[in-house]
Design a protein around this motif. Structure first.
Motif, short mmCIF file in Angstrom:
data_model
loop_
_atom_site.label_atom_id
_atom_site.label_comp_id
_atom_site.label_asym_id
_atom_site.label_seq_id
_atom_site.Cartn_x
_atom_site.Cartn_y
_atom_site.Cartn_z
N PRO A 59 0.82 -1.20 0.00
CA PRO A 59 0.00 0.00 0.00
C PRO A 59 0.86 1.26 0.00
CG PRO A 59 -0.23 -1.19 2.08
CD PRO A 59 0.67 -1.98 1.20
N PRO A 60 0.34 2.34 -0.56
CA PRO A 60 1.10 3.60 -0.52
C PRO A 60 1.24 4.09 0.92
CG PRO A 60 -1.12 3.95 -1.40
CD PRO A 60 -0.95 2.47 -1.23
N ARG A 61 2.22 4.95 1.15
CA ARG A 61 2.51 5.44 2.51
C ARG A 61 1.30 6.12 3.16
NH1 ARG A 61 6.51 3.48 5.03
NH2 ARG A 61 6.90 5.34 6.21
N TRP A 62 0.46 6.80 2.36
CA TRP A 62 -0.67 7.52 2.92
C TRP A 62 -1.78 6.57 3.39
CZ3 TRP A 62 -5.10 6.33 0.45
CH2 TRP A 62 -5.02 5.91 -0.87
N ALA A 63 -1.77 5.32 2.97
CA ALA A 63 -2.84 4.39 3.32
C ALA A 63 -2.83 4.06 4.81
CB ALA A 63 -2.73 3.13 2.49
N TRP A 64 -1.64 3.96 5.42
CA TRP A 64 -1.57 3.55 6.82
C TRP A 64 -2.17 4.59 7.77
CZ3 TRP A 64 -1.54 -1.25 6.97
CH2 TRP A 64 -0.76 -2.02 6.10
N PRO A 65 -1.92 5.90 7.59
CA PRO A 65 -2.60 6.87 8.46
C PRO A 65 -4.12 6.87 8.27
CG PRO A 65 -0.66 7.88 7.48
CD PRO A 65 -0.85 6.54 6.81
N VAL A 66 -4.57 6.65 7.03
CA VAL A 66 -6.02 6.56 6.79
C VAL A 66 -6.58 5.33 7.51
CG1 VAL A 66 -7.77 6.15 5.01
CG2 VAL A 66 -5.95 7.82 4.61
N TYR A 67 -5.87 4.25 7.40
CA TYR A 67 -6.25 3.01 8.07
C TYR A 67 -6.33 3.23 9.59
CZ TYR A 67 -6.35 -2.11 8.18
OH TYR A 67 -6.71 -3.42 8.33
N ALA A 68 -5.31 3.91 10.14
CA ALA A 68 -5.31 4.20 11.58
C ALA A 68 -6.49 5.08 11.96
CB ALA A 68 -3.99 4.87 11.97
N ALA A 69 -6.83 6.06 11.12
CA ALA A 69 -7.96 6.95 11.42
C ALA A 69 -9.28 6.20 11.42
CB ALA A 69 -8.00 8.08 10.39
N TYR A 103 -2.64 0.70 16.43
CA TYR A 103 -1.22 0.54 16.75
C TYR A 103 -0.47 -0.09 15.57
CZ TYR A 103 2.93 -1.67 18.77
OH TYR A 103 4.21 -2.09 19.00
N MET A 104 -1.01 -1.17 15.02
CA MET A 104 -0.32 -1.84 13.91
C MET A 104 -0.22 -0.93 12.69
SD MET A 104 -1.34 -5.87 14.14
CE MET A 104 -3.10 -5.66 14.16
N ALA A 105 -1.29 -0.16 12.42
CA ALA A 105 -1.25 0.75 11.27
C ALA A 105 -0.20 1.84 11.48
CB ALA A 105 -2.63 1.36 11.04
N LEU A 106 -0.10 2.35 12.70
CA LEU A 106 0.90 3.38 12.98
C LEU A 106 2.31 2.82 12.89
CD1 LEU A 106 -0.81 5.32 15.92
CD2 LEU A 106 -0.59 6.03 13.51
N VAL A 107 2.51 1.59 13.33
CA VAL A 107 3.82 0.95 13.20
C VAL A 107 4.17 0.79 11.73
CG1 VAL A 107 5.07 -1.23 13.55
CG2 VAL A 107 3.79 -0.19 15.44
N MET A 108 3.21 0.38 10.92
CA MET A 108 3.46 0.21 9.49
C MET A 108 3.77 1.56 8.84
SD MET A 108 3.18 -3.00 9.01
CE MET A 108 2.29 -4.06 7.94
N ALA A 109 3.07 2.60 9.27
CA ALA A 109 3.32 3.94 8.71
C ALA A 109 4.70 4.44 9.07
CB ALA A 109 2.25 4.91 9.19
N ALA A 110 5.17 4.11 10.26
CA ALA A 110 6.47 4.61 10.73
C ALA A 110 7.65 3.77 10.23
CB ALA A 110 6.49 4.63 12.26
#
Length: 195
Positions: A59-69, A103-110
């Protein structure tokens, strides 16, 4: 999700099937069951998407913050339901599950592009370890509770033991709902192990 591709696809299938069954449970005549099934469907499909092997779909980098939201909103809804019910049980478990997804989405984003590990091999991060302990205990307890439920409903006259007045068939069977929650708990343990 990193790791063996075949295991990741099995996890995708398990979570997607669980999410699909939870969508069917949303047709229940019992309002509380419909609400719980909606949250569980979101968790099942969200876990299925997150478990897709990174070699197949990164997934693109922006997907993980959206997922976390999305899961933060689900966590707030679970927190509201927990407060309104003034009881733990399923609402508390759903809150912990949605918080784990955030938590997992934020870890993936970071994590650096192409890598899905949040630490440098210095051990298991505290949050990951705590979530692993919780979901492992949940899986063991849910599995133990499921066995007697399956035996008890087997002698219910062949109708499958519905969940009381207003129940409408196999979609309202409590042992199937427990099996879904158990499946998602197993999936959560598998996903946390890859963190």
């Amino acid at each position: 999700m990193p790791g063996p591709v075949s295991a990741a696809w099995l996890l995708v299938a398990l979570c997607a099937a669980t999410g699909a069954y939870c969508l069917l449970r949303m047709r229940s005549g019992v309002e509380e069951q419909r609400r719980a099934a909606g949250g569980e469907a979101l968790m099942g499909f969200g876990m299925a998407v997150m478990a897709v092997p990174a070699t197949v779909l990164a997934p693109p980098r922006w997907a993980w913050p959206v997922y976390a939201a999305v899961f933060a909103a689900a966590a707030l809804r679970a927190l509201w339901a927990l407060w309104a019910a003034r009881a733990g049980g399923h609402h508390l478990h759903h809150l912990i599950g949605t918080a784990a997804m955030v938590y997992m989405a934020l870890v993936m984003a970071a994590s650096p592009a192409g890598h899905h590990h949040a630490h440098t091999g210095a051990g298991v991060p505290l949050v990951t370890g705590a979530l692993l302990l919780y979901f492992t205990a949940y899986v063991l307890l849910s599995g133990a509770r499921l066995v007697p439920a399956a035996v008890a409903t087997g002698g219910a006259g062949g109708t499958g033991g519905t969940a009381g007045p207003g129940a409408s068939g196999w979609g309202d069977r409590p042992e199937l709902a427990r099996a879904c929650r158990l499946s998602m708990g197993i999936g959560m343990v598998a996903m946390l192990l890859t963190m």
